[in-house]
Design an enzyme around this catalytic site. Sequence first.
Site, short mmCIF file in Angstrom:
data_model
loop_
_atom_site.label_atom_id
_atom_site.label_comp_id
_atom_site.label_asym_id
_atom_site.label_seq_id
_atom_site.Cartn_x
_atom_site.Cartn_y
_atom_site.Cartn_z
N ALA A 1 0.83 -1.21 0.00
CA ALA A 1 0.00 0.00 0.00
C ALA A 1 0.86 1.26 0.00
O ALA A 1 0.62 2.19 -0.77
CB ALA A 1 -0.95 0.00 1.20
N GLU B 1 9.67 4.25 7.26
CA GLU B 1 9.56 2.83 7.62
C GLU B 1 10.31 2.64 8.93
O GLU B 1 11.50 2.93 9.00
CB GLU B 1 10.17 1.97 6.51
CG GLU B 1 10.35 0.50 6.85
CD GLU B 1 9.06 -0.18 7.28
OE1 GLU B 1 8.11 -0.23 6.49
OE2 GLU B 1 9.00 -0.66 8.45
N ASN C 1 5.01 -6.75 5.91
CA ASN C 1 4.51 -8.10 5.68
C ASN C 1 4.44 -8.42 4.19
O ASN C 1 4.45 -9.58 3.80
CB ASN C 1 3.11 -8.27 6.27
CG ASN C 1 3.15 -8.52 7.77
OD1 ASN C 1 4.13 -9.05 8.28
ND2 ASN C 1 2.09 -8.15 8.45
N ARG D 1 -10.82 -19.29 5.52
CA ARG D 1 -9.68 -19.46 6.42
C ARG D 1 -10.12 -19.65 7.87
O ARG D 1 -9.53 -20.44 8.60
CB ARG D 1 -8.77 -18.24 6.32
CG ARG D 1 -8.02 -18.22 5.02
CD ARG D 1 -7.12 -17.04 4.90
NE ARG D 1 -6.21 -17.25 3.77
CZ ARG D 1 -5.29 -16.40 3.39
NH1 ARG D 1 -5.14 -15.27 4.03
NH2 ARG D 1 -4.51 -16.67 2.38
N HIS E 1 -3.78 -11.91 9.89
CA HIS E 1 -4.24 -10.66 9.26
C HIS E 1 -5.31 -9.98 10.13
O HIS E 1 -6.21 -10.63 10.63
CB HIS E 1 -4.82 -10.96 7.88
CG HIS E 1 -5.19 -9.74 7.08
ND1 HIS E 1 -4.32 -9.16 6.17
CD2 HIS E 1 -6.31 -8.98 7.06
CE1 HIS E 1 -4.90 -8.11 5.63
NE2 HIS E 1 -6.11 -7.97 6.14
N GLU F 1 -3.83 -2.92 5.19
CA GLU F 1 -4.28 -3.63 6.40
C GLU F 1 -4.56 -2.69 7.57
O GLU F 1 -5.30 -3.05 8.49
CB GLU F 1 -3.23 -4.68 6.79
CG GLU F 1 -3.76 -5.71 7.79
CD GLU F 1 -2.69 -6.70 8.25
OE1 GLU F 1 -1.61 -6.76 7.62
OE2 GLU F 1 -2.95 -7.42 9.23
N ALA G 1 -5.62 -9.47 0.12
CA ALA G 1 -4.88 -8.39 0.79
C ALA G 1 -4.06 -7.61 -0.22
O ALA G 1 -4.02 -6.38 -0.20
CB ALA G 1 -3.98 -8.96 1.88
#
Lengths: 242, 532
Positions: B82, B101, B109, B357, B466, B495, B510
């Site tokens: 993203a 960062e 991830n 999941r 997640h 996320e 994702a």
Amino acid sequence: MKKTVLIITMSAFFSLAYLLAGNIALEAAKPAESKGAAARRESCVTCHSDFAPVLPKGHPAAAGKDIGACTTCHQPDVSGKAAPNAFSARLHRDHEGKTDCALCHTWVHDKSFGLMGQKLSWGKPSKEDMDLLKKVSVSWATSTYIDAEHGKKNVTCMGCHGKVLPVEGDSVENSRCLDCHGPMDQLANKSEPKDFKDRNPHKSHLGDIACTVCHKSHTESNVYCLGCHRTFQMKIPGGPKQ
Amino acid sequence: MKKRERKGESGHDLKATESTMISTLVSRRSVLKGAIGLGVLASTGGLAMNLASPGSAGAAVRQLPKKWGEVIDVVIIGSGFAGLAAAAMAEGQGAKVVILEKMPTYGGNSIINGGAMNSWDDEYHLRKKLNLGDDSWELFKQDTLKGGDFYNYPELVEIMVKNAPDALDWLMDEGGVKVRNTLPRMGGHSAYRTFMAVEGVGRGITEPLKRIAEKRGAKIRLGTQVSWIWRKDADSPVLGVEVIKNKKKSNIKIERALVLASGGFSRDVKMRMTFNPSLVPEYNCTNQPGATGEMIRYAQAIGAEAIQLAFIQLYPCAEPETGVLDTPAVYPYTGTGYGLIYVNKTGKRFVSELERRDVVSNTQIKSGSKPTYSIFSEQIIQKLAVPKEEIEKGMAKGRIWKTDTIGELAGKLGIPADALQETIKRHNEFIEGGKDLDFNKPITKNMLPIVNGPFYAIAQWPSIHHCMGGLRINTSAQVIDIWGKTIPRLYAAGEVCGGVQGSNRLGGNATTDCVVFGRIAGTNAGKEKPVA
């Protein structure tokens, strides 16, 4: 008996105060010759009445009372090269933590850091920088981290940090490390595990990463891989004791 | 209305409680307006709510910086899919972009994810080429909503699915992303729509994204942690951020916008247990160590709404001992559409392999013994277009077992051979007959019976994976505050946001979410008029 102890303590105290005063006087170094400069003029002979016992085998006789005895031949390195400097390394290793920097070095807060009798300067350390520098230098001479490993191999501050003394937070670029330890492919070949070839820390699936992510010079090194791969058996120089 | 009249569990009249809440909220708003300001407090009085982190030096009043260390057009927090996509697009709008960062390596991830991205089409029409049936954005949307138990915000899902092909084409065209010649159908999906990077891992997408962003001029600063978002009051735009690098604090003034792309909080045990107490520390986690969610807190502290934080997903097929999602841990998930089966220690199936999941994870945990196994054949590996070396590496590490007979495989796994043989035989019959009589798995013509060797097995176990919940955004990726208004100059993507995936994210969604909303956030952030 008590008296002798007292005298020794007192004289030790005064010599210390004398040295410290030298340090302070530097900042206000207006008079013709500061106390610090005066101390430096006699700095070596105070302990070494004869240089012979501390010189390497086959070294010609050295004469003088201060660092000038050495620097007439061993010119200070201002090149900033990533190369060992046996003279500087040995001199620092043997004195680090035992004597004050100001015995040989000149320093003006935020202005310069040099060597007596020389016009050079390795950066402009502040008081905080100097405090850190002293701490780090002792680590370089005595620690179980890789700074001391570099020290043993005669790599001094500038071997990693270049021309100017580092300040807090500075780190070392990969290219600098690779000047001595590279090229990267060769390094990766050396660290390739026999059992699982792709568990090679120098060929990480995270791509090109900074050497300093794992290799910390003045503190404990850590294998970054283990942050996720908890069961990998990996060791690192200067890392946690097993 | 009926709900309002019901008595609460504690016996309180809910209607009364609600009205008290409203008045509390109103007074909070007036406080919020003053509390973050510059000493406005003294004049407004009444210090009822303090949003600064307790015990910190600025806890009483956080004074806005008097001086800014530097000025940057668009600041992006986080360097995963993203953040990188946003950086590329904001630079495309002529903004100077810096990505902050906190970790010493880039990629979050994303760089370690499975390298899977869902789309209902692409410019090369891979699904048609592989003759894998039909798909559409409507079907993709429906699957995503159903998989998320309709907790998803439908307008956000629609944006994600409609823009998926464009995002994928962009990655391939401008980034040079290469995909495998396969299109798995994974749990919860009713179509074959999961594109796989040839590298078999998310790095195959982060590296191209990084290349695009950096080529356009974006800079990535590693080891740089954000410790506060500056906003004057509840009406003001975001003004800047406080950052810590090498233990030193400084402040960045933001000229155009701030984009939060900082990911979830799976690695923060305390935070995840706050919202879902069942996710105890004993659970493994697939995430990188930096997934700790503090940006959600900082955004909340300036008024942002955070939604659905209890929805935290387990990846059903991680490596059992450490919970890592390594390369072999991807096959159990991508292989299901081609007839791969799951068995437990008794050699029996326990779930429809095409289940979501959350369902697969829960049935594993309830099946009584750790781990469970994926069983598949050489033919299925061929369908997945997995390179031979990849399988060999997995075998060398003891992650993949390979044998010539089912009996031998059962022996290696320590499960009863006759039971495993019977399970496989029965499942083969289901494929033949087109109906799964045990777990009602939707059988398709692309599923292969497990008949010819060599046979393979992989051990698997759920691992925390997640966070579906997060900051509330609108379709323009603007962050919404607790009053339902947008927070000026604040965007979020990936996320860190909630509402796109609902209660349960479908595999491969994702990456699509991150790239699509990252692009939208970046474009809109770059378009903001610079502060006068």
